[in-house]
Design a protein around this motif. Structure first.
Motif: not given
Length: 335
Positions: A107-135
């Motif tokens: 669940a933890d440790g995804w913020d940095n890479v997901l922020r990179e995807a966000q900065d690139a304008g690519i939407p992200v879909l989480i499937t099957d297992r959830k993540i923990n993030t403050d953002d």
């Protein structure tokens, strides 16, 4: 003669212009990809591995749905390593896919890479297992199973099982819990939901809990150790997935025990092997964790590629199968 010459010039001109137009149709789009790929979106998908029949079915569902819906799928198997998933997501970003979807191994440790995807304008879909993030803006939504409800269903069956027998013992009902991958949302959710139900019943007590990492071999190994330890006297096994349960059953039968009769067995996933064990009376309750949501992933990915919003939380339909059901009426599981 002049008319014939003029006609030939026109034909020559058309022959020169049309190929040029055709070439222009294959120029790169704004992401630098061939223009013909625009109609069929590109989805980068990171799967955690192939550790069970459930996971393999989930992968088949995703691949088949991509083919049927015309989605170009870039598929990556992380082999149970978060670092591999992070590398895969970064490669999807570099390729400039339209959408990224992945099953987070923990669940933890995804913020940095997901922020990179966000900065690139690519939407992200989480499937099957959830993540923990403050953002929560870092991902568009979640589609998968309801782990907390799966745990609640396990607790509800257990209470009903002993209440229906008319013999809830004065001594604690001793429960062994074999949980899933430590830090994963299914393991956390199933444990929390189960405890939510039994917490108001002090006669039900979890005497030992250990992670079996959702692996059959680990379930086998842990049960072997338990039967040789101070925890060998117990009444119930709550296993977080069928793979571990099948390993547990192997050991119990080797030791001359009668799972499903001497010990109440509750498991999650509803693989065909677990349903078969239910039919043999070796398992008392099987809670479905539905792996077949590939079509939903493709539908949601297409919406995201068009810039449309999707629901933040979506759960797939799941059922509960018990020893009181007509197992022969349960359709083949396909996994």
């Amino acid at each position: 003669m002049k008319k014939k010459t003029a006609k030939l010039l026109i034909i020559a001109l058309v022959c020169a212009v049309v190929p040029a137009l055709l070439v222009s149709c294959t120029k790169n789009d704004e992401k630098g990809r061939p223009e013909e790929q625009k109609n069929g979106i590109i989805l980068g998908f990171s799967q955690i591995g192939a550790e069970s029949a459930w996971r393999k079915c989930n992968t088949r569902s995703i691949k088949a749905a991509a083919t049927e819906s015309g989605v170009q799928l870039l598929f990556s198997n992380a082999e149970q390593k978060q670092n591999n998933q992070i590398k895969a997501i970064r490669s999807f970003i570099a390729y400039q896919v339209d959408v990224i979807a992945f099953v987070p191994i923990v669940a933890d440790g995804w913020d940095n890479v997901l922020r990179e995807a966000q900065d690139a304008g690519i939407p992200v879909l989480i499937t099957d297992r959830k993540i923990n993030t403050d953002d929560e803006s870092l991902y568009a939504g979640f589609i998968g199973t309801d782990s907390e409800q799966e745990g609640r269903e396990a607790g509800k069956f257990l209470l009903k099982k002993f209440e229906n027998s008319g013999a809830v013992p004065s001594n604690p009902v001793r429960i062994i819990e074999i949980s899933g991958t430590e830090g994963s949302s299914p393991a956390k959710g199933r444990a929390a939901g189960f405890r939510e139900i039994i917490s108001e019943h002090p006669e039900y007590k979890i005497i030992y809990s250990e992670s079996g990492d959702f692996l059959r071999s680990k379930g086998n190994e842990i049960m072997r150790w338990i039967l040789d330890s101070k925890y060998k006297d117990f009444d119930v096994v709550f296993s977080h997935n069928d793979g571990m349960t099948l390993g547990i059953l192997e050991v119990m039968k080797e030791r001359g025990m009668n799972p499903g009769k001497d010990i109440v067995i509750i498991t999650v996933d509803a693989e065909q092997a677990a349903i078969d064990a239910l039919g043999r009376g070796e398992v008392n309750c099987v809670i479905e964790c539905n792996p077949k949501f590939g079509p939903a992933i493709m539908s949601l990915s297409k919406k995201l590629a068009k810039g449309q919003k999707i629901p933040r939380l979506m759960h797939v339909h799941e059922e509960v199968f018990t020893e009181d059901d007509d197992v022969s009426a349960i359709p083949p599981r396909g996994y």
